[in-house]
Design a protein around this motif. Structure first.
Motif, PDB file in Angstrom:
ATOM      1  N   SER A 197       6.611   4.876  -5.726  1.00 61.09           N
ATOM      2  CA  SER A 197       6.054   5.315  -4.700  1.00 61.09           C
ATOM      3  C   SER A 197       5.458   6.920  -5.885  1.00 61.09           C
ATOM      4  O   SER A 197       6.161   7.839  -6.080  1.00 61.09           O
ATOM      5  CB  SER A 197       7.160   5.991  -3.607  1.00 61.09           C
ATOM      6  N   LYS A 198       4.138   6.859  -5.416  1.00 62.87           N
ATOM      7  CA  LYS A 198       3.681   8.417  -5.501  1.00 62.87           C
ATOM      8  C   LYS A 198       3.092   9.373  -4.646  1.00 62.87           C
ATOM      9  O   LYS A 198       2.260   8.072  -2.971  1.00 62.87           O
ATOM     10  CB  LYS A 198       2.052   7.429  -6.244  1.00 62.87           C
ATOM     11  N   THR A 199       3.187   9.653  -4.317  1.00 57.30           N
ATOM     12  CA  THR A 199       3.252  10.931  -2.626  1.00 57.30           C
ATOM     13  C   THR A 199       2.231  12.060  -3.326  1.00 57.30           C
ATOM     14  O   THR A 199       1.628  12.658  -4.238  1.00 57.30           O
ATOM     15  CB  THR A 199       4.309  12.183  -2.407  1.00 57.30           C
ATOM     16  N   VAL A 200       1.069  11.762  -2.065  1.00 56.29           N
ATOM     17  CA  VAL A 200      -0.120  12.216  -2.304  1.00 56.29           C
ATOM     18  C   VAL A 200      -0.989  13.284  -1.192  1.00 56.29           C
ATOM     19  O   VAL A 200      -0.299  12.881  -0.199  1.00 56.29           O
ATOM     20  CB  VAL A 200      -1.703  11.559  -2.534  1.00 56.29           C
ATOM     21  N   GLY A 237       0.718  -1.033  -0.488  1.00 61.94           N
ATOM     22  CA  GLY A 237      -0.102  -0.427   0.094  1.00 61.94           C
ATOM     23  C   GLY A 237       1.034   1.253  -0.023  1.00 61.94           C
ATOM     24  O   GLY A 237       1.340   1.885  -0.933  1.00 61.94           O
ATOM     25  N   GLY A 238       1.157   1.708   1.229  1.00 64.06           N
ATOM     26  CA  GLY A 238       2.234   3.324   0.919  1.00 64.06           C
ATOM     27  C   GLY A 238       1.829   3.784   3.122  1.00 64.06           C
ATOM     28  O   GLY A 238       1.237   2.328   3.422  1.00 64.06           O
ATOM     29  N   THR A 239       2.366   4.422   2.717  1.00 68.42           N
ATOM     30  CA  THR A 239       2.316   5.307   4.090  1.00 68.42           C
ATOM     31  C   THR A 239       1.791   6.402   4.518  1.00 68.42           C
ATOM     32  O   THR A 239       1.281   7.167   3.929  1.00 68.42           O
ATOM     33  CB  THR A 239       3.592   5.304   4.109  1.00 68.42           C
ATOM     34  N   VAL A 240       0.744   6.631   5.150  1.00 72.22           N
ATOM     35  CA  VAL A 240       0.373   8.689   5.928  1.00 72.22           C
ATOM     36  C   VAL A 240       1.418   9.015   7.179  1.00 72.22           C
ATOM     37  O   VAL A 240       1.854   8.297   7.510  1.00 72.22           O
ATOM     38  CB  VAL A 240      -1.101   7.433   6.697  1.00 72.22           C
ATOM     39  N   LYS A 241       1.261   9.728   6.011  1.00 72.88           N
ATOM     40  CA  LYS A 241       2.360  11.140   7.955  1.00 72.88           C
ATOM     41  C   LYS A 241       1.523  12.603   7.754  1.00 72.88           C
ATOM     42  O   LYS A 241       0.946  12.820   7.112  1.00 72.88           O
ATOM     43  CB  LYS A 241       3.590  11.902   5.799  1.00 72.88           C
ATOM     44  N   ALA A 242       2.287  12.274   9.144  1.00 77.27           N
ATOM     45  CA  ALA A 242       1.770  13.979   9.665  1.00 77.27           C
ATOM     46  C   ALA A 242       1.799  14.984   8.528  1.00 77.27           C
ATOM     47  O   ALA A 242       3.683  15.604   8.137  1.00 77.27           O
ATOM     48  CB  ALA A 242       1.862  14.317  10.906  1.00 77.27           C
ATOM     49  N   SER A 243       0.987  16.240   7.715  1.00 74.45           N
ATOM     50  CA  SER A 243       1.267  17.346   7.314  1.00 74.45           C
ATOM     51  C   SER A 243       1.173  18.495   8.271  1.00 74.45           C
ATOM     52  O   SER A 243       1.002  18.405   9.144  1.00 74.45           O
ATOM     53  CB  SER A 243       0.410  17.605   6.124  1.00 74.45           C
TER      54      SER A 243
END
Length: 480
Positions: A473-476, A122-128
């Motif tokens: 990897s694609k960053t959203v 999947g991917g990862t979630v980061k704090a904006s």
């Protein structure tokens, strides 16, 4: 009657457009024809690429758990056919039966591992740093992967390339080595029977100059993973780089085991001999050099000679410990290196002669002593059961000798000194470092790869590293 095996393209078993085939013979009994295989050409390889390209979006859109289900079913198919696969591997590549069974089991385990991993791609979630924004990554398949594999591990290496590529949603064009294509063909059968959609995996046998080059250069191929010799790997890498592909190369080795005075010499002999003569020395991680402290040198050489002379050489199907070399050319190369070692002034303590054990390519395991680190037998990859034992006077010299080759794949040290063990981990110029273990043998859930001329040093294989190579990897930034 000899079985004719076909290519697998777009979900169909098809003959090569060239109309030509080649025979694969049992290296332990040249009169035993294992099978006839397609001698495909450029047009056949191009058809495989087109099929993989056509299926690419469909497979990428298939949910990860569904891809995992197919991999899991394929692994079960492999397990159900383990005996058949083991015998095929022994007949076409020559391994001793326990070695072949272990390799087949590894392929089964790899498919189980990546079947589970498919649900986690999947991917990862980061704090904006901004309000009202979700920041996360998405891992997507690279696209079409071209896989080129060697003959020495003809089911394990294809498995550790194919399984992560499929788990992450890539389609595949796959060329096995011509010396041993039969067991990987059965691997493809197991995937087909598991319900793999048409075009997702395409299997083409034939010369590297046509099939391999097409996979390395075709504009629709997005990534190339190669395992084999450094000479061929350099060519594959250059071709793939010229067309902007993602590249992963794993190549040769000249792997050392250092034996220090604190070591149990009997244990050290077992570790080195197992690494040197297992799978007939035909492993990129095989122990080619024993770098032994002078305080235990004579005792080690005596033990290594006794162990080498005790190895039972013969056909793997008959229960021998060490099988034949895979081909006449490989046998001739080993015999030539034995002559080179003698002519260079090293002492041939035992072995090195061709064995008359049926109609096969058998050779006695060889042990050389008094080897100078600059000799060719201490510098060049032999890919046969030849061990060079090099004397050293201390740890620093041992590390200098160990690192003093163009390769850097696997290395080990046998010591009871914790300081030496930890220093060696830092000092070794190799991608795999072991303490009190043989240089061969790999865990499937950790990265594998070399340094220097052993690798492109781009991406590692196996474990999560196998996932990394086949995904981008694609960053959203999602502002709501």
């Amino acid at each position: 009657m000899t079985e004719t095996n076909y290519n697998y393209v777009d979900g169909e078993w098809v003959a090569a457009g060239t109309g030509e085939t080649f025979a694969v013979h049992n290296p332990a009994d040249r009169s035993d024809v294992v099978g006839e295989f397609q001698k495909a050409g450029t047009a056949d390889a191009e058809a495989a690429v087109e099929a993989a390209d056509e299926a690419s979006q469909m497979w990428a859109d298939t949910p990860g758990p569904e891809r995992g289900r197919i991999l899991r079913a394929a692994g079960q198919n492999l397990a159900d056919r383990k005996g058949e696969l083991t015998e095929t591997l022994v007949r076409e590549e020559g391994k001793a039966r326990p070695e072949a069974a272990g390799e087949v089991q590894r392929a089964i385990d790899i498919f189980g591992y990546y079947a589970a991993k498919a649900s986690d791609v999947g991917g990862t979630v980061k704090a904006s740093s901004s309000d009202n924004t979700r920041l996360y990554t998405v891992n997507e398949p690279v696209g079409v992967a071209g896989l080129i594999t060697p003959w020495n591990y003809p089911i394990a290496i294809p498995a550790w390339k194919i399984a992560p590529a499929l788990a992450t949603g890539n389609t595949i064009v796959f060329k096995p080595a011509s010396q041993a294509p039969g067991v990987s063909r059965k691997l493809v059968e197991c995937l087909d029977e598991a319900g793999l959609p048409d075009g997702v995996l395409n299997y083409v046998t034939g010369p590297g100059s046509e099939v391999g080059e097409t996979f390395s250069t075709h504009e629709a191929v997005d990534a190339v993973s190669f395992t084999g010799s450094s000479a061929v790997g350099d060519t594959v890498g250059r071709q793939a780089n010229e067309t902007g592909k993602r590249v992963q190369l794993e190549m040769g080795g000249k792997n050392p085991t250092i034996v220090m005075p604190s070591a149990d010499v009997d244990e050290a002999v077992d570790i080195v001999v197992s690494g040197a003569f297992g799978v007939t020395g035909q492993a990129c991680t095989a122990t080619s050099r024993a770098i032994v402290h002078e305080d235990v040198y004579d005792e080690f050489v005596e033990g290594a000679v006794a162990a080498a002379e005790a190895v039972e050489v013969g056909p793997g199907l008959d229960g021998a410990e060490m099988g034949p070399q895979v081909s006449e050319s490989e046998l001739d190369s080993t015999l030539e290196y034995v002559d080179i070692g003698v002519n260079e002034g090293a002492t041939l303590e035992t072995g090195g002669d061709e064995i008359d054990a049926g109609d096969g390519f058998f050779v006695e395991p060889a042990v050389f002593s008094h080897v100078d680190p600059t000799m060719r037998i201490a510098q060049e990859e032999i890919f046969g059961p030849v061990l060079a034992v090099i004397p050293v006077s201390g740890y620093e010299e041992a590390v200098e000798v160990a690192n003093g080759v163009r390769y850097g794949l696997s290395a080990s040290i046998v010591t009871q000194d914790l300081s030496e063990a930890n220093r060696f981990v830092e000092d070794s110029e190799s991608g795999v470092v072991k303490v009190n273990e043989k240089t061969t043998g790999l865990e499937l859930h950790v990265p594998f790869g070399g340094m220097k001329d052993s690798s492109s040093e781009t991406y590692r294989e196996q474990g999560d590293a196998g996932i990394d190579f086949y995904t981008i990897s694609k960053t959203v930034y999602m502002n709501y």
